[in-house]
Motif scaffolding. Structure first.
Motif, PDB file in Angstrom:
ATOM      1  N   ARG A   3       0.783  -1.214  -0.063  1.00 55.89           N
ATOM      2  CA  ARG A   3       0.101   0.148  -0.099  1.00 55.89           C
ATOM      3  C   ARG A   3       0.993   1.166   0.119  1.00 55.89           C
ATOM      4  O   ARG A   3       0.581   2.147  -0.953  1.00 55.89           O
ATOM      5  CB  ARG A   3      -1.115   0.130   1.163  1.00 55.89           C
ATOM      6  N   GLU A   4       1.949   1.164   0.717  1.00 55.15           N
ATOM      7  CA  GLU A   4       2.876   2.468   0.938  1.00 55.15           C
ATOM      8  C   GLU A   4       3.618   2.751  -0.567  1.00 55.15           C
ATOM      9  O   GLU A   4       3.710   3.726  -0.958  1.00 55.15           O
ATOM     10  CB  GLU A   4       3.748   2.287   1.897  1.00 55.15           C
ATOM     11  N   GLN A   5       3.783   1.599  -1.137  1.00 59.68           N
ATOM     12  CA  GLN A   5       4.268   1.734  -2.422  1.00 59.68           C
ATOM     13  C   GLN A   5       3.521   2.510  -3.467  1.00 59.68           C
ATOM     14  O   GLN A   5       3.873   3.335  -4.382  1.00 59.68           O
ATOM     15  CB  GLN A   5       4.896   0.399  -2.924  1.00 59.68           C
ATOM     16  N   VAL A   6       2.336   1.778  -3.610  1.00 57.05           N
ATOM     17  CA  VAL A   6       1.356   2.657  -4.416  1.00 57.05           C
ATOM     18  C   VAL A   6       1.425   4.151  -3.916  1.00 57.05           C
ATOM     19  O   VAL A   6       0.843   4.844  -5.025  1.00 57.05           O
ATOM     20  CB  VAL A   6      -0.090   1.855  -4.087  1.00 57.05           C
ATOM     21  N   LEU A   7       0.881   4.190  -2.714  1.00 53.01           N
ATOM     22  CA  LEU A   7       0.577   5.652  -2.191  1.00 53.01           C
ATOM     23  C   LEU A   7       2.055   6.593  -2.580  1.00 53.01           C
ATOM     24  O   LEU A   7       1.662   7.819  -2.982  1.00 53.01           O
ATOM     25  CB  LEU A   7       0.511   5.761  -0.842  1.00 53.01           C
ATOM     26  N   ASP A   8       3.239   6.009  -2.753  1.00 53.09           N
ATOM     27  CA  ASP A   8       4.431   6.844  -3.093  1.00 53.09           C
ATOM     28  C   ASP A   8       4.727   7.072  -4.431  1.00 53.09           C
ATOM     29  O   ASP A   8       4.898   8.079  -4.928  1.00 53.09           O
ATOM     30  CB  ASP A   8       5.601   5.786  -2.595  1.00 53.09           C
ATOM     31  N   ARG A   9       4.097   6.102  -5.274  1.00 55.78           N
ATOM     32  CA  ARG A   9       4.103   6.437  -6.631  1.00 55.78           C
ATOM     33  C   ARG A   9       3.030   7.428  -7.248  1.00 55.78           C
ATOM     34  O   ARG A   9       3.432   8.198  -7.892  1.00 55.78           O
ATOM     35  CB  ARG A   9       3.696   5.157  -7.433  1.00 55.78           C
TER      36      ARG A   9
END
Length: 159
Positions: free
Chosen positions: A100-106
């Protein structure tokens, strides 16, 4: 390879030096909240091996069918984190949270890039406006036909 009891002793001793080690818990409810948080944080894999698939009272905690299907396929979704954590499957919940954090970061990076492009374009437009002469500025913002008609009517200009 250490067993669950040995790993519990290591984790508890490291997190709470000098505090007597309690018996190996059968469910999270047997531990105080601070111990639960410290152990979960220290080793999510141990926590999941010890309590995974059970709720905080030791009862079987069943995952929603779609979450369970994704777990069996090895493709958990970021939104599965809450259900996995409720079932004390913290290792998998942490993986879903990281996803989830990777998606938000992108998404943040894409938004930041788009905002930087808009800012650069606006800055270039403002720079051109500041460096332009009066005639160039007038050419940059031409009067529309409606504006011209309204001005003629207001000032009484015919033809």
């Amino acid at each position: 390879m250490t067993n669950q009891a040995q790993r519990f002793i290591e984790l508890h001793s490291r997190a709470f030096p000098g505090v007597p080690i309690p018996p190996l818990p059968r469910h999270p409810g047997e531990l105080g909240l601070s111990v639960q948080l410290a152990l979960r944080d220290a080793d999510a894999g141990w926590w999941q091996n010890q309590f995974g698939g059970r709720d905080d009272n030791g009862e079987a905690a069943r995952l929603p069918a779609d979450v369970e299907q994704r777990m069996l396929a090895g493709t958990p979704y970021p939104e599965d984190e809450g259900a996995l954590r409720a079932a004390n499957m913290d290792y998998y919940a942490n993986a879903a949270g990281a996803q989830r954090e990777q998606v938000l970061d992108r998404a943040r990076q894409a938004t930041r890039a788009r905002e930087q492009e808009l800012y650069a374009a606006e800055r270039a437009r403002a720079q051109a406006w500041n460096e332009a002469s009066l005639l160039q500025r007038m050419a940059m913002s031409p009067v529309s036909a409606e504006q011209a008609a309204a001005a003629r009517a207001q000032w009484g200009i015919s033809g």
